[in-house]
Every structure is written in C-alpha cells, then in structure tokens.
Design a protein around this motif. Structure first.
Motif, PDB file in Angstrom:
ATOM      1  N   ARG A  59       0.838  -1.205   0.000  1.00  0.00           N
ATOM      2  CA  ARG A  59       0.000   0.000   0.000  1.00  0.00           C
ATOM      3  C   ARG A  59       0.871   1.253   0.000  1.00  0.00           C
ATOM      4  O   ARG A  59       0.619   2.203  -0.756  1.00  0.00           O
ATOM      5  CB  ARG A  59      -0.908  -0.018   1.234  1.00  0.00           C
ATOM      6  N   ILE A  60       1.902   1.258   0.823  1.00  0.00           N
ATOM      7  CA  ILE A  60       2.783   2.428   0.915  1.00  0.00           C
ATOM      8  C   ILE A  60       3.572   2.610  -0.378  1.00  0.00           C
ATOM      9  O   ILE A  60       3.720   3.734  -0.887  1.00  0.00           O
ATOM     10  CB  ILE A  60       3.725   2.289   2.120  1.00  0.00           C
ATOM     11  N   THR A  61       4.084   1.506  -0.930  1.00  0.00           N
ATOM     12  CA  THR A  61       4.847   1.585  -2.178  1.00  0.00           C
ATOM     13  C   THR A  61       3.986   2.155  -3.300  1.00  0.00           C
ATOM     14  O   THR A  61       4.429   3.006  -4.077  1.00  0.00           O
ATOM     15  CB  THR A  61       5.367   0.199  -2.581  1.00  0.00           C
ATOM     16  N   THR A  62       2.755   1.687  -3.368  1.00  0.00           N
ATOM     17  CA  THR A  62       1.834   2.179  -4.397  1.00  0.00           C
ATOM     18  C   THR A  62       1.582   3.675  -4.218  1.00  0.00           C
ATOM     19  O   THR A  62       1.577   4.446  -5.194  1.00  0.00           O
ATOM     20  CB  THR A  62       0.509   1.418  -4.330  1.00  0.00           C
ATOM     21  N   ALA A  63       1.394   4.105  -2.970  1.00  0.00           N
ATOM     22  CA  ALA A  63       1.132   5.518  -2.709  1.00  0.00           C
ATOM     23  C   ALA A  63       2.326   6.380  -3.104  1.00  0.00           C
ATOM     24  O   ALA A  63       2.173   7.440  -3.733  1.00  0.00           O
ATOM     25  CB  ALA A  63       0.798   5.720  -1.233  1.00  0.00           C
ATOM     26  N   LEU A  64       3.543   5.925  -2.792  1.00  0.00           N
ATOM     27  CA  LEU A  64       4.741   6.685  -3.143  1.00  0.00           C
ATOM     28  C   LEU A  64       4.945   6.702  -4.656  1.00  0.00           C
ATOM     29  O   LEU A  64       5.314   7.738  -5.242  1.00  0.00           O
ATOM     30  CB  LEU A  64       5.966   6.084  -2.451  1.00  0.00           C
ATOM     31  N   ALA A  65       4.690   5.565  -5.301  1.00  0.00           N
ATOM     32  CA  ALA A  65       4.844   5.490  -6.754  1.00  0.00           C
ATOM     33  C   ALA A  65       3.845   6.401  -7.457  1.00  0.00           C
ATOM     34  O   ALA A  65       4.179   7.056  -8.466  1.00  0.00           O
ATOM     35  CB  ALA A  65       4.683   4.049  -7.217  1.00  0.00           C
ATOM     36  N   ASP A  66       2.625   6.458  -6.939  1.00  0.00           N
ATOM     37  CA  ASP A  66       1.616   7.343  -7.528  1.00  0.00           C
ATOM     38  C   ASP A  66       2.044   8.808  -7.423  1.00  0.00           C
ATOM     39  O   ASP A  66       1.851   9.593  -8.366  1.00  0.00           O
ATOM     40  CB  ASP A  66       0.267   7.154  -6.821  1.00  0.00           C
ATOM     41  N   GLU A  67       2.622   9.185  -6.295  1.00  0.00           N
ATOM     42  CA  GLU A  67       3.095  10.555  -6.130  1.00  0.00           C
ATOM     43  C   GLU A  67       4.279  10.851  -7.055  1.00  0.00           C
ATOM     44  O   GLU A  67       4.419  11.969  -7.569  1.00  0.00           O
ATOM     45  CB  GLU A  67       3.491  10.805  -4.676  1.00  0.00           C
ATOM     46  N   LEU A  68       5.121   9.842  -7.275  1.00  0.00           N
ATOM     47  CA  LEU A  68       6.250  10.013  -8.199  1.00  0.00           C
ATOM     48  C   LEU A  68       5.769  10.292  -9.614  1.00  0.00           C
ATOM     49  O   LEU A  68       6.403  11.044 -10.367  1.00  0.00           O
ATOM     50  CB  LEU A  68       7.130   8.763  -8.187  1.00  0.00           C
ATOM     51  N   ALA A  69       4.644   9.678  -9.983  1.00  0.00           N
ATOM     52  CA  ALA A  69       4.112   9.829 -11.340  1.00  0.00           C
ATOM     53  C   ALA A  69       3.202  11.038 -11.495  1.00  0.00           C
ATOM     54  O   ALA A  69       2.767  11.351 -12.610  1.00  0.00           O
ATOM     55  CB  ALA A  69       3.348   8.564 -11.723  1.00  0.00           C
ATOM     56  N   ALA A  70       2.934  11.725 -10.402  1.00  0.00           N
ATOM     57  CA  ALA A  70       2.029  12.869 -10.468  1.00  0.00           C
ATOM     58  C   ALA A  70       2.633  13.983 -11.320  1.00  0.00           C
ATOM     59  O   ALA A  70       3.821  14.288 -11.188  1.00  0.00           O
ATOM     60  CB  ALA A  70       1.734  13.389  -9.063  1.00  0.00           C
ATOM     61  N   PRO A  71       1.866  14.588 -12.199  1.00  0.00           N
ATOM     62  CA  PRO A  71       2.419  15.636 -13.077  1.00  0.00           C
ATOM     63  C   PRO A  71       2.872  16.875 -12.314  1.00  0.00           C
ATOM     64  O   PRO A  71       3.676  17.656 -12.822  1.00  0.00           O
ATOM     65  CB  PRO A  71       1.240  15.955 -14.011  1.00  0.00           C
ATOM     66  N   THR A  72       2.385  17.040 -11.089  1.00  0.00           N
ATOM     67  CA  THR A  72       2.758  18.221 -10.305  1.00  0.00           C
ATOM     68  C   THR A  72       4.042  18.016  -9.506  1.00  0.00           C
ATOM     69  O   THR A  72       4.549  18.968  -8.900  1.00  0.00           O
ATOM     70  CB  THR A  72       1.627  18.596  -9.338  1.00  0.00           C
ATOM     71  N   ALA A  73       4.578  16.805  -9.503  1.00  0.00           N
ATOM     72  CA  ALA A  73       5.758  16.516  -8.692  1.00  0.00           C
ATOM     73  C   ALA A  73       7.012  17.076  -9.366  1.00  0.00           C
ATOM     74  O   ALA A  73       7.355  16.684 -10.480  1.00  0.00           O
ATOM     75  CB  ALA A  73       5.897  15.001  -8.499  1.00  0.00           C
ATOM     76  N   ASP A  74       7.690  17.990  -8.674  1.00  0.00           N
ATOM     77  CA  ASP A  74       8.924  18.534  -9.224  1.00  0.00           C
ATOM     78  C   ASP A  74      10.096  17.624  -8.845  1.00  0.00           C
ATOM     79  O   ASP A  74       9.927  16.598  -8.173  1.00  0.00           O
ATOM     80  CB  ASP A  74       9.157  19.958  -8.732  1.00  0.00           C
ATOM     81  N   ARG A  90      12.756  13.204  -2.803  1.00  0.00           N
ATOM     82  CA  ARG A  90      12.318  12.832  -1.451  1.00  0.00           C
ATOM     83  C   ARG A  90      11.536  11.526  -1.485  1.00  0.00           C
ATOM     84  O   ARG A  90      11.693  10.665  -0.611  1.00  0.00           O
ATOM     85  CB  ARG A  90      11.466  13.943  -0.840  1.00  0.00           C
ATOM     86  N   LEU A  91      10.681  11.368  -2.478  1.00  0.00           N
ATOM     87  CA  LEU A  91       9.909  10.132  -2.598  1.00  0.00           C
ATOM     88  C   LEU A  91      10.820   8.937  -2.869  1.00  0.00           C
ATOM     89  O   LEU A  91      10.606   7.843  -2.330  1.00  0.00           O
ATOM     90  CB  LEU A  91       8.872  10.273  -3.714  1.00  0.00           C
ATOM     91  N   THR A  92      11.843   9.157  -3.667  1.00  0.00           N
ATOM     92  CA  THR A  92      12.807   8.097  -3.939  1.00  0.00           C
ATOM     93  C   THR A  92      13.539   7.696  -2.670  1.00  0.00           C
ATOM     94  O   THR A  92      13.728   6.503  -2.383  1.00  0.00           O
ATOM     95  CB  THR A  92      13.819   8.564  -5.004  1.00  0.00           C
ATOM     96  N   GLN A  93      13.940   8.677  -1.903  1.00  0.00           N
ATOM     97  CA  GLN A  93      14.615   8.387  -0.636  1.00  0.00           C
ATOM     98  C   GLN A  93      13.692   7.641   0.324  1.00  0.00           C
ATOM     99  O   GLN A  93      14.145   6.773   1.080  1.00  0.00           O
ATOM    100  CB  GLN A  93      15.094   9.694  -0.011  1.00  0.00           C
ATOM    101  N   ALA A  94      12.405   7.976   0.305  1.00  0.00           N
ATOM    102  CA  ALA A  94      11.459   7.275   1.173  1.00  0.00           C
ATOM    103  C   ALA A  94      11.316   5.814   0.780  1.00  0.00           C
ATOM    104  O   ALA A  94      11.159   4.935   1.644  1.00  0.00           O
ATOM    105  CB  ALA A  94      10.096   7.973   1.126  1.00  0.00           C
ATOM    106  N   LEU A  95      11.392   5.531  -0.516  1.00  0.00           N
ATOM    107  CA  LEU A  95      11.283   4.145  -0.978  1.00  0.00           C
ATOM    108  C   LEU A  95      12.407   3.282  -0.418  1.00  0.00           C
ATOM    109  O   LEU A  95      12.230   2.081  -0.200  1.00  0.00           O
ATOM    110  CB  LEU A  95      11.308   4.107  -2.502  1.00  0.00           C
ATOM    111  N   VAL A  96      13.557   3.876  -0.204  1.00  0.00           N
ATOM    112  CA  VAL A  96      14.698   3.121   0.319  1.00  0.00           C
ATOM    113  C   VAL A  96      14.402   2.569   1.706  1.00  0.00           C
ATOM    114  O   VAL A  96      14.945   1.530   2.099  1.00  0.00           O
ATOM    115  CB  VAL A  96      15.954   4.014   0.346  1.00  0.00           C
ATOM    116  N   GLU A  97      13.540   3.250   2.459  1.00  0.00           N
ATOM    117  CA  GLU A  97      13.216   2.798   3.809  1.00  0.00           C
ATOM    118  C   GLU A  97      12.339   1.557   3.801  1.00  0.00           C
ATOM    119  O   GLU A  97      12.217   0.882   4.823  1.00  0.00           O
ATOM    120  CB  GLU A  97      12.496   3.913   4.580  1.00  0.00           C
ATOM    121  N   LEU A  98      11.727   1.235   2.656  1.00  0.00           N
ATOM    122  CA  LEU A  98      10.805   0.112   2.595  1.00  0.00           C
ATOM    123  C   LEU A  98      11.587  -1.186   2.339  1.00  0.00           C
ATOM    124  O   LEU A  98      12.434  -1.244   1.451  1.00  0.00           O
ATOM    125  CB  LEU A  98       9.768   0.323   1.497  1.00  0.00           C
TER     126      LEU A  98
END
Length: 345
Positions: free
Chosen positions: A272-287, A293-301
């Motif tokens: 669930r968390i991985t999916t949520a982070l991946a969705d934010e990574l793909a968001a067009p508004t994500a700079d 930051r999202l990539t770094q968060a994935l490392v914790e999983l």
C-alpha cells in the motif's frame, strides 16, 4: 406599622431597618407616643425597592442615589454591575479550580496542600524560568494532578516550559488525556498544536490513540503531522496518507519516511505504501525535489516491490532522480541478506 411588624413582613431584620434609618435611606414617616418607629405603607414599599436593588448587587450608597436623583439613569450602573459581577465570577472560578486541584492531589497533610499551592503560584508567574523551575522542582514520588499539568500545557507558550510540562505530564500517567483531548477541539490553533504535541509523547496512555486518530482529520497540517508520526510509530496504518503527504511536502519528510519503513514490516501495508509513493512520483505536479524525497522514502521500505520501483527510477529521465535511485540501489546490493545468501540482482 411598628418596626417589629415590618421586619416580619418584609424579611428585613430590625437591625438593618435601623441602619437604613440612620443612613436616611428609609426613614419611618412617624413615631408613636412612646417614641417607637412607625412605618407607613409607602415606607414599606420603599423598603422593598431597596431590597430589590440590593439583590442586583448595588451598594446602599448607589441605592440612595438611584432612589433620590431623577437624573440618575440605570443603564451605566447596570453595565458596571455586569462587569463587576463577571470579574467576581472569574475570581470565584479561579478559586474553585485551585480548590479542586488541591482536592485532586489527595493531600495527606497541610505540607502537601502548600506544595500544590506553591506549584500553582509558580505556574502563574510571568517569568518563564520560574514556571519551568516550579515544574522541575516537584519531588520524586509526590503526585501532581495530571489535569493541572495538562491545563498548563495547553496554555504554555514558552518552548522550554512546555517541554518540562510535557515531561511531567507523561510521568503523571493518562489522567490528563481528557483535558488534552478537549484541547484538540479548541478553536484556537495554538491550543490544538500544544494538545497534539503532548498526546504524541504519551501515545500509550488510555484514550490517547483515539484522540490522535481524530487529530488526523484536523484542518491544520501541523496537528495532522504530529498525530501521524505518533500513530505511525505505534503501527497505526491510518497515518499512512498523512505520512506520504509529509514526504511530498518536505515537512519532517525524513521522520515520516522512517515511520513508513516501520509500518512496511507488514507485507500488505508495504504494498500500500509503495503504491502511494509510486503514484506521487508519477504525479504531473511533482517537481524534481519532491521526486527525490519520494525516492529516498522508498529506500526505507524493506520489500522487493519498493526495490523494483527503485530499479525503474535508476533509468528515470530526471537525471537527479536517476542518480539518487542508482546510489541507493548500490547500497542495497552491498548489504548482505539476512539469511547469508547473496541475492544481488
């Protein structure tokens, strides 16, 4: 009508009637042959007028002016009486609060009463240093009412004093949770922030987790973040959306990522968390900064799903994101697996 009869009928003592006479407030119209006061029907009506005005809190001097001065209007005086009464009630409420605080401390002797009074006086000081000293000076093993500490937490603006109060409150147990929960419903933002900050330091206290869960819906992001970090650290998955939002927003994102990593020990939650982070990574508004930051968060999983997302990110068109993902993948490869077997991709 003689003074004794007036006293019986009006309920005003003969002593007070003589006092009214001496002040010239209600003088009997006549005297008997023997020199006794004799009141007329009009005198009795004036007595009732005086008593009515006394019931509103007017002094005898004010009553005399009200009855004798035609130009004296009630509006200003009544407004003053309202203000004085409100002030008196506030003082009475403060006294009642102090008495209840002393009672809640279950004093075994006057020394205990004096100790609580000393604490109350210290907390009321305008000096932050004295307020802090009053909290820290409480003797070990001597109970301090948790409700008193909770109320002080909600009103304390100095960070050092607030920290000392939260420490003392955590030691006092869960009795202050009700007061802190009420603080979470306050219309004042500062009060809600203080309440959630204190509850976050005592999540195991009875009722604290439920109060923090409600705080996840607070309109203020700071309140939500405090609640999410505390709940996530206790394994409450309802905090996941707020924690992911913290990573996206860059607000305590490192702390949020660590808590997400802890929650990801459960495989279902990890997906669930991985999916949520991946969705934010793909968001067009994500700079770029957000995606890093999202990539770094994935490392914790800990799961393989998160590592698969990192592998894809290693080839991301954003050069900075790709470098961060590649670097972390390299670190993951260098870590020996827990069972001792090399599982490098």
């Amino acid at each position: 009508m003689l003074i004794g009869d007036v006293a019986r009928r009006s309920g005003v003592s003969t002593r007070m009637l003589r006092h009214y006479d001496a002040l010239g407030l209600v003088r009997p119209t006549g005297r008997t042959v023997g020199g006794y006061r004799e009141y007329s029907a009009e005198d009795v009506r004036r007595i009732f007028h005086v008593e009515s005005l006394r019931s509103l809190g007017l002094s005898l001097k004010q009553i005399a002016r009200a009855l004798e001065d035609p130009a004296f209007t009630p509006s200003e005086l009544v407004s003053d009486l309202i203000r004085w009464t409100e002030d008196r009630l506030e003082r009475e409420q403060e006294l009642l609060g102090r008495l209840r605080t002393v009672d809640a401390s279950a004093p075994t002797g006057w020394q205990d009463v004096l100790r609580i009074v000393e604490l109350l006086q210290g907390l009321a000081s305008t000096s932050a240093a004295r307020r802090q000293q009053a909290v820290l000076a409480q003797a070990e093993g001597v109970p301090v009412p948790a409700e008193l500490l909770a109320g002080a937490v909600l009103s304390e603006s100095d960070p050092n004093v607030a920290g000392a109060l939260r420490w003392a409150l955590a030691r006092a147990g869960g009795d202050g949770v009700a007061a802190l929960t009420a603080g979470l419903r306050s219309e004042e933002l500062d009060v809600r922030r203080r309440a959630v900050g204190a509850l976050a330091r005592m999540p195991e206290a009875p009722g604290a987790a439920a109060a923090l869960a409600d705080a996840l819906g607070d309109p203020d992001p700071t309140v939500r973040r405090h609640a999410a970090l505390a709940l996530g650290g206790r394994g409450v998955t309802a905090a996941v959306p707020t924690l992911v939002a913290m990573v996206v927003e860059g607000s305590h994102d490192v702390d949020a990522a660590e808590v997400l990593g802890t929650l990801s020990q459960d495989p279902d939650t990890e997906d669930r968390i991985t999916t949520a982070l991946a969705d934010e990574l793909a968001a067009p508004t994500a700079d770029s900064a957000t995606r890093i930051r999202l990539t770094q968060a994935l490392v914790e999983l800990p799961g393989t799903t998160a590592q698969e997302v990192l592998r894809r990110l290693a080839h991301d068109e954003d050069r900075a994101v790709a470098l961060v993902a590649s670097a972390f993948l390299g670190l993951i490869r260098e870590q020996p697996p827990e069972d001792g077997h090399d599982e490098r991709p």
